[in-house]
Write an enzyme that holds these catalytic residues in place. Structure first.
Site, PDB file in Angstrom:
ATOM      1  N   ASN A  20     -17.130 -17.779   9.583  1.00  0.00           N
ATOM      2  CA  ASN A  20     -18.365 -18.012   8.814  1.00  0.00           C
ATOM      3  C   ASN A  20     -18.127 -19.074   7.746  1.00  0.00           C
ATOM      4  O   ASN A  20     -18.975 -19.949   7.527  1.00  0.00           O
ATOM      5  CB  ASN A  20     -18.869 -16.711   8.189  1.00  0.00           C
ATOM      6  CG  ASN A  20     -19.683 -15.883   9.162  1.00  0.00           C
ATOM      7  OD1 ASN A  20     -20.847 -16.181   9.415  1.00  0.00           O
ATOM      8  ND2 ASN A  20     -19.065 -14.868   9.743  1.00  0.00           N
ATOM      9  N   ASN A 113     -23.614 -11.935   0.857  1.00  0.00           N
ATOM     10  CA  ASN A 113     -22.664 -11.458   1.855  1.00  0.00           C
ATOM     11  C   ASN A 113     -23.340 -11.520   3.222  1.00  0.00           C
ATOM     12  O   ASN A 113     -24.570 -11.474   3.320  1.00  0.00           O
ATOM     13  CB  ASN A 113     -22.261 -10.018   1.553  1.00  0.00           C
ATOM     14  CG  ASN A 113     -21.225  -9.489   2.525  1.00  0.00           C
ATOM     15  OD1 ASN A 113     -20.285 -10.216   2.903  1.00  0.00           O
ATOM     16  ND2 ASN A 113     -21.384  -8.245   2.955  1.00  0.00           N
ATOM     17  N   HIS A 115     -23.242  -9.538   7.017  1.00  0.00           N
ATOM     18  CA  HIS A 115     -22.774  -8.312   7.673  1.00  0.00           C
ATOM     19  C   HIS A 115     -23.250  -8.341   9.127  1.00  0.00           C
ATOM     20  O   HIS A 115     -24.404  -8.706   9.392  1.00  0.00           O
ATOM     21  CB  HIS A 115     -23.351  -7.085   6.948  1.00  0.00           C
ATOM     22  CG  HIS A 115     -22.831  -5.789   7.488  1.00  0.00           C
ATOM     23  ND1 HIS A 115     -21.601  -5.277   7.111  1.00  0.00           N
ATOM     24  CD2 HIS A 115     -23.351  -4.925   8.391  1.00  0.00           C
ATOM     25  CE1 HIS A 115     -21.399  -4.144   7.755  1.00  0.00           C
ATOM     26  NE2 HIS A 115     -22.439  -3.903   8.538  1.00  0.00           N
ATOM     27  N   ASP A 156     -22.792  -3.116   1.127  1.00  0.00           N
ATOM     28  CA  ASP A 156     -23.842  -3.455   2.101  1.00  0.00           C
ATOM     29  C   ASP A 156     -25.219  -2.941   1.714  1.00  0.00           C
ATOM     30  O   ASP A 156     -26.060  -2.680   2.582  1.00  0.00           O
ATOM     31  CB  ASP A 156     -23.476  -2.910   3.498  1.00  0.00           C
ATOM     32  CG  ASP A 156     -22.116  -3.399   3.961  1.00  0.00           C
ATOM     33  OD1 ASP A 156     -21.726  -4.501   3.561  1.00  0.00           O
ATOM     34  OD2 ASP A 156     -21.463  -2.666   4.725  1.00  0.00           O
ATOM     35  N   GLU A 185     -24.419 -15.079  13.419  1.00  0.00           N
ATOM     36  CA  GLU A 185     -24.093 -15.013  11.986  1.00  0.00           C
ATOM     37  C   GLU A 185     -23.969 -16.417  11.410  1.00  0.00           C
ATOM     38  O   GLU A 185     -24.491 -16.710  10.331  1.00  0.00           O
ATOM     39  CB  GLU A 185     -22.753 -14.295  11.765  1.00  0.00           C
ATOM     40  CG  GLU A 185     -22.739 -12.833  12.102  1.00  0.00           C
ATOM     41  CD  GLU A 185     -21.395 -12.213  11.764  1.00  0.00           C
ATOM     42  OE1 GLU A 185     -20.811 -12.574  10.731  1.00  0.00           O
ATOM     43  OE2 GLU A 185     -20.931 -11.354  12.532  1.00  0.00           O
TER      44      GLU A 185
END
Ligand code: GRF
Length: 207
Positions: A20, A113, A115, A156, A185
């Site tokens: 990422n 973030n 996930h 999360d 992602e």
């Protein structure tokens, strides 16, 4: 006074492979994200993330429980590294540690973030890496995906910014599902960070 607005500066935290991170570095390099990768911080000296940072000519910093024994000292050192590189936004890219209260407060509302599930499904303690995809398949869901969310200190649980959906196919294994989710992602995170760098709203509905 007029003038060109200055480019946003991004600080990345990553623990392992850093695919990422790579997607975001590539997008900064080719202009899809009009921003500056200022620093990459990892708790893992051997991480692909630090190697990818060095390859891209971005400052690579190792900060961990090995470099700073006391959690408060580590928290302060991470904050100092971010501030020392004039970071505007913090982007977590597979960072396996919790951020400390000093960083969370200093960058409140400016930490993202990613996930690998459609949160709130398959999030929380223990839900990382292949475990997320194992849980999705065990639950028999027809689709999974990925979520970019704001980080507020709870695993999360921060406000969801944007999600992308990925089908679960007959015969999927956790590994095959993970392999299908990962490129989704990369596209999602790049899209969200480009929106921020362009000065648009964080949330797609109001962009
Ligand atoms: C990704 O699945 C991300 O969603 C999760 O950790 C993984 C990191 O992968 N938070 P990589 O290091 O970016 O390849």
């Amino acid at each position: 006074m007029s003038g060109t607005p200055s480019l946003l500066r991004f600080g990345f935290l990553a623990s392992h492979n850093g695919s990422n991170l790579q997607a975001l570095l590539d997008a900064c390099a080719d202009g899809r994200i009009p921003g500056i990768p200022a620093v990459v911080i990892s708790n893992n000296l051997e991480s692909g993330a630090l190697r990818r940072a060095r390859n891209a000519g971005v400052d690579a910093v190792h900060l961990s429980g090995n470099t700073h024994l006391a959690p408060a000292d580590l928290d302060a050192a991470i904050l100092a590294a971010l501030r020392g590189h004039a970071v505007d936004w913090v982007l977590l890219c597979g960072y396996m540690k919790k951020l400390g209260p000093q960083v969370l407060e200093a960058y409140s509302g400016r930490i993202l973030n990613i996930h690998p599930s459609l949160l709130p499904a398959f999030g929380g303690p223990g839900m990382f890496g292949i475990h997320v995809h194992q849980a999705a398949l065990a639950a028999g869901v027809a689709e999974s995906g990925a979520t970019v969310h704001l980080v507020d200190g709870d695993y999360d649980r921060g406000p969801i910014v944007e999600q992308t959906r990925v089908p679960v196919l007959a015969g999927d294994t956790p590994e095959s599902l993970q392999a299908r989710v990962l490129p989704a992602e990369h596209a999602l995170y790049t899209r969200v960070v480009a929106r921020i760098a362009d000065g648009k709203s964080l949330f797609p509905e109001s962009a």
